[in-house]
Design a protein around this motif. Structure first.
Motif, mmCIF file in Angstrom:
data_model
loop_
_atom_site.group_PDB
_atom_site.id
_atom_site.type_symbol
_atom_site.label_atom_id
_atom_site.label_comp_id
_atom_site.label_asym_id
_atom_site.label_seq_id
_atom_site.Cartn_x
_atom_site.Cartn_y
_atom_site.Cartn_z
ATOM 1 N N ARG A 142 0.861 -1.185 0.000
ATOM 2 C CA ARG A 142 0.000 0.000 0.000
ATOM 3 C C ARG A 142 0.891 1.226 0.000
ATOM 4 O O ARG A 142 1.897 1.264 0.714
ATOM 5 C CB ARG A 142 -0.865 0.035 1.252
ATOM 6 N N PRO A 143 0.490 2.253 -0.750
ATOM 7 C CA PRO A 143 1.310 3.472 -0.729
ATOM 8 C C PRO A 143 1.204 4.145 0.634
ATOM 9 O O PRO A 143 0.215 3.970 1.348
ATOM 10 C CB PRO A 143 0.687 4.342 -1.818
ATOM 11 N N PRO A 144 2.222 4.907 1.006
ATOM 12 C CA PRO A 144 2.095 5.687 2.235
ATOM 13 C C PRO A 144 0.958 6.687 2.067
ATOM 14 O O PRO A 144 0.616 7.061 0.948
ATOM 15 C CB PRO A 144 3.448 6.384 2.368
ATOM 16 N N ARG A 155 6.396 3.207 -5.234
ATOM 17 C CA ARG A 155 5.722 3.070 -3.937
ATOM 18 C C ARG A 155 4.204 3.248 -4.033
ATOM 19 O O ARG A 155 3.528 3.258 -3.017
ATOM 20 C CB ARG A 155 6.281 4.075 -2.941
ATOM 21 N N GLY A 156 3.689 3.449 -5.240
ATOM 22 C CA GLY A 156 2.253 3.621 -5.417
ATOM 23 C C GLY A 156 1.760 5.042 -5.203
ATOM 24 O O GLY A 156 0.556 5.296 -5.256
ATOM 25 N N ARG A 184 1.968 2.568 -16.879
ATOM 26 C CA ARG A 184 1.516 1.606 -15.871
ATOM 27 C C ARG A 184 0.789 2.319 -14.723
ATOM 28 O O ARG A 184 -0.205 1.819 -14.202
ATOM 29 C CB ARG A 184 2.710 0.795 -15.340
ATOM 30 N N VAL A 185 1.269 3.493 -14.313
ATOM 31 C CA VAL A 185 0.589 4.275 -13.268
ATOM 32 C C VAL A 185 -0.851 4.536 -13.683
ATOM 33 O O VAL A 185 -1.787 4.321 -12.907
ATOM 34 C CB VAL A 185 1.326 5.615 -13.004
ATOM 35 N N LEU A 186 -1.032 4.994 -14.906
ATOM 36 C CA LEU A 186 -2.381 5.311 -15.383
ATOM 37 C C LEU A 186 -3.255 4.057 -15.436
ATOM 38 O O LEU A 186 -4.416 4.078 -15.026
ATOM 39 C CB LEU A 186 -2.311 5.994 -16.748
#
Length: 192
Positions: A17-19, A116-117, A153-155
């Motif tokens: 999970r991202p911070p 890190r998301g 990939r983020v999108l």
């Protein structure tokens, strides 16, 4: 700050999970100015941006005055505690008759926070805000350079759909570039 590890009880694999992050307006604090200088100074980030590095702090202050403050929606991506680690922007496109049907999204995150998301979560948050702020909105769109698979990939992880490769779409630092168009439309569900 490390991303939180959580076991997935279905697959037995660990998910990251991202911070926690928040999106807030930029200000003229030293931390915001330093963050912008740092982001613009890194060639790994700059490679895919229209703007190059800032020459000095005065250049950053000018950028804040001429670009960030008048922008309809330009935010710092911050970790808990307020440290800016990136930026994200939504630019509405007026389709006539006072309606905004399309909003363009752009973002950047400091290299030390890649993987890190954080960018994915910021894109999800900004897309949700877009549909809240512009009630007639049909789509949020974003482009990514064909040579930037990480941004693509983020999108995709944020729920955006790849639509097309836009050949010779823009000139970036004197070079004509192909871009990939992504969209998130009002009938899509936010990916988690």
């Amino acid at each position: 700050m490390e991303a939180e590890q959580n076991p997935n009880t279905t697959t037995g694999q660990t998910q990251t999970r991202p911070p926690p992050i928040n999106l807030r307006p930029f200000n003229f604090s030293d931390s915001d100015i330093d963050a912008l200088i740092s982001l613009a100074a890194d060639d790994r980030i700059n490679r895919f941006l229209r703007r190059g590095p800032f020459s000095d702090r005065d250049d950053v202050v000018r950028f804040l005055h001429t670009h960030v403050l008048p922008h309809p929606w330009y935010r710092a991506i911050c970790l808990s505690g307020g440290l800016p680690v990136g930026s994200i922007a939504l630019r509405p496109e007026n389709s006539g008759h006072g309606r905004t049907r399309t909003v363009s999204l752009g973002y950047r995150v400091a290299v030390e926070y890649w993987g890190r998301g954080i960018a994915t979560e910021a894109v999800r948050m900004a897309a949700a805000v877009a549909f809240e702020e512009w009630v007639d909105l049909d789509r949020v769109e974003a482009i990514a350079d064909v040579e930037n698979p990480a941004s693509q990939r983020v999108l995709e992880k944020a729920g955006f759909v790849r639509e097309a490769v836009l050949r010779r779409y823009l000139v970036l630092k004197g070079e004509v570039r192909d871009m990939v168009m992504y969209s998130f439309v009002s009938s899509d569900r936010v990916a988690r």
